[in-house]
Design a protein around this motif. Structure first.
Motif, short mmCIF file in Angstrom:
data_model
loop_
_atom_site.label_atom_id
_atom_site.label_comp_id
_atom_site.label_asym_id
_atom_site.label_seq_id
_atom_site.Cartn_x
_atom_site.Cartn_y
_atom_site.Cartn_z
N LEU A 51 148.17 11.27 -55.62
CA LEU A 51 146.73 11.28 -55.77
C LEU A 51 146.23 12.71 -55.98
O LEU A 51 145.29 12.95 -56.75
CB LEU A 51 146.07 10.66 -54.53
CG LEU A 51 144.55 10.53 -54.57
CD1 LEU A 51 144.10 9.64 -55.72
CD2 LEU A 51 144.02 9.99 -53.24
N GLU A 52 146.85 13.65 -55.32
CA GLU A 52 146.48 15.05 -55.50
C GLU A 52 146.71 15.48 -56.94
O GLU A 52 145.89 16.22 -57.53
CB GLU A 52 147.30 15.93 -54.55
CG GLU A 52 146.96 17.41 -54.64
CD GLU A 52 147.84 18.26 -53.76
OE1 GLU A 52 147.67 19.49 -53.76
OE2 GLU A 52 148.72 17.70 -53.07
N THR A 107 144.62 17.15 -62.05
CA THR A 107 144.79 17.00 -63.50
C THR A 107 143.45 16.81 -64.18
O THR A 107 143.15 17.45 -65.20
CB THR A 107 145.71 15.81 -63.82
OG1 THR A 107 147.04 16.10 -63.37
CG2 THR A 107 145.75 15.53 -65.31
N VAL A 108 142.64 15.91 -63.64
CA VAL A 108 141.33 15.64 -64.24
C VAL A 108 140.43 16.87 -64.15
O VAL A 108 139.83 17.30 -65.15
CB VAL A 108 140.65 14.44 -63.55
CG1 VAL A 108 139.22 14.27 -64.06
CG2 VAL A 108 141.44 13.18 -63.81
N GLU A 109 140.32 17.46 -62.99
CA GLU A 109 139.42 18.59 -62.81
C GLU A 109 139.86 19.79 -63.63
O GLU A 109 139.03 20.46 -64.27
CB GLU A 109 139.33 18.95 -61.33
CG GLU A 109 138.65 17.87 -60.48
CD GLU A 109 138.55 18.25 -59.02
OE1 GLU A 109 137.71 17.66 -58.31
OE2 GLU A 109 139.31 19.15 -58.58
N ASP A 110 141.16 20.10 -63.63
CA ASP A 110 141.65 21.25 -64.39
C ASP A 110 141.47 21.04 -65.90
O ASP A 110 141.10 21.97 -66.63
CB ASP A 110 143.13 21.50 -64.08
CG ASP A 110 143.35 22.04 -62.68
OD1 ASP A 110 142.36 22.45 -62.04
OD2 ASP A 110 144.50 22.02 -62.21
N SER A 111 141.73 19.83 -66.38
CA SER A 111 141.61 19.56 -67.80
C SER A 111 140.16 19.68 -68.26
O SER A 111 139.87 20.30 -69.29
CB SER A 111 142.14 18.16 -68.13
OG SER A 111 141.96 17.86 -69.50
N THR A 130 146.46 4.62 -51.06
CA THR A 130 146.31 5.62 -50.01
C THR A 130 147.00 6.89 -50.49
O THR A 130 147.97 6.82 -51.25
CB THR A 130 146.95 5.18 -48.66
OG1 THR A 130 148.33 4.89 -48.89
CG2 THR A 130 146.24 3.95 -48.12
N PRO A 131 146.52 8.08 -50.12
CA PRO A 131 147.16 9.30 -50.58
C PRO A 131 148.60 9.39 -50.12
O PRO A 131 148.94 9.07 -49.00
CB PRO A 131 146.29 10.40 -49.94
CG PRO A 131 145.61 9.73 -48.80
CD PRO A 131 145.42 8.31 -49.20
N LEU A 132 149.45 9.84 -51.06
CA LEU A 132 150.87 9.94 -50.73
C LEU A 132 151.19 11.16 -49.90
O LEU A 132 152.16 11.17 -49.15
CB LEU A 132 151.67 9.96 -52.04
CG LEU A 132 151.50 8.75 -52.94
CD1 LEU A 132 152.37 8.90 -54.18
CD2 LEU A 132 151.85 7.48 -52.20
N ARG A 133 150.39 12.21 -50.05
CA ARG A 133 150.63 13.40 -49.25
C ARG A 133 149.33 14.19 -49.13
O ARG A 133 148.41 14.00 -49.92
CB ARG A 133 151.73 14.28 -49.86
CG ARG A 133 151.43 14.77 -51.27
CD ARG A 133 152.68 15.41 -51.85
NE ARG A 133 152.47 15.81 -53.24
CZ ARG A 133 152.06 17.00 -53.62
NH1 ARG A 133 151.76 17.92 -52.70
NH2 ARG A 133 151.91 17.31 -54.89
N SER A 134 149.28 15.07 -48.18
CA SER A 134 148.08 15.84 -47.94
C SER A 134 148.07 17.11 -48.76
O SER A 134 149.08 17.54 -49.31
CB SER A 134 147.97 16.21 -46.45
OG SER A 134 147.95 15.05 -45.66
N VAL A 135 146.87 17.67 -48.89
CA VAL A 135 146.74 18.94 -49.58
C VAL A 135 147.44 20.03 -48.78
O VAL A 135 147.31 20.12 -47.57
CB VAL A 135 145.24 19.31 -49.75
CG1 VAL A 135 145.12 20.66 -50.41
CG2 VAL A 135 144.53 18.26 -50.56
#
Length: 229
Positions: free
Chosen positions: A95-96, A101-105, A223-228
């Motif tokens: 999810l991260e 990806t969206v924000e950077d693009s 659900t998120p796979l890992r945390s930031v």
């Protein structure tokens, strides 16, 4: 060595054309730009008037063609950037990765100065920005009610919610697309300091396409796979 050939005068040009009467046969574009007066006294002949109209129409068509070529090149560049964004979303493993990806693009490839990506979740997510669906509908329910992308000048509380308090006085216009696929997942917004950039009549095909791909991608990560880190 410089060319010392003297320029031709009118009589030389006329003499040459007399010797080459077929010169304009395959050069109709030159005829369209020539000015050949046909007038007696102050009266302009019908032939000259017609030539003037044809010349003006030719210039207008050239301008339209140049504009269409510019639009086509812009669309090609937009398509290529969108294609790369979609492929990167397909390759995302977390999810991260999707959010970055969206924000950077949008910020770096599409040069969008203000980007807002908010996911709806009943508990805060450890990645990106998330709010409950009830909270989102309370603040921007009018933007989400139609289930389609909208654009134009937004109200201050809507801008603050989408882009943050620091940007609410800087964003002049915005385009907003709900993330909907088998349920409401969030909202994606892009903004510009120019109040005229995202007019209410502006087509939102690009943003809608990105939102549709993103909505389907998000289903891979309930659900998120890992945390930031």
């Amino acid at each position: 060595m410089t060319d010392q050939t003297p320029p031709l005068d009118a009589d030389q040009v006329a003499a040459w054309l007399e010797q080459h009467p077929d010169f304009f046969t395959d050069r109709e574009d030159l005829l369209a730009d020539m000015r050949i007066p046909h007038q007696r006294g102050t009266t302009v002949s019908l032939v000259e008037r017609q030539l003037g109209l044809l010349r003006d129409r030719n210039a207008e068509l050239r301008h339209r063609l140049a504009h269409l070529m510019d639009v086509a090149r812009d669309n090609d560049r937009l398509f290529d950037k969108t294609r790369r964004l979609v492929l990167d979303l397909l390759d995302a493993n977390t999810l991260e990765d999707v959010i970055s990806t969206v924000e950077d693009s949008l910020r770096h490839e599409f040069k969008v100065p203000y980007v807002g990506l908010i996911l709806f979740h009943e508990v805060p997510l450890p990645v990106g920005r998330s709010v409950t669906s009830a909270e989102a509908h309370q603040v921007i329910g009018g933007l989400l009610s139609g289930g389609k992308a909208v654009s134009g000048v937004l109200r201050p509380h809507e801008l603050q919610f989408l882009f943050g308090e620091a940007a609410q006085d800087e964003v002049g216009s915005a385009a907003v697309a709900p993330l909907i696929y088998q349920g409401m997942h969030g909202v994606l917004a892009i903004g510009s300091p120019d109040p005229q950039h995202y007019k209410s009549s502006l087509g939102t095909v690009f943003l809608t396409h990105v939102a549709e791909v993103l909505s389907r991608t998000l289903l891979r990560f309930p659900t998120p796979l890992r945390s930031v880190r």
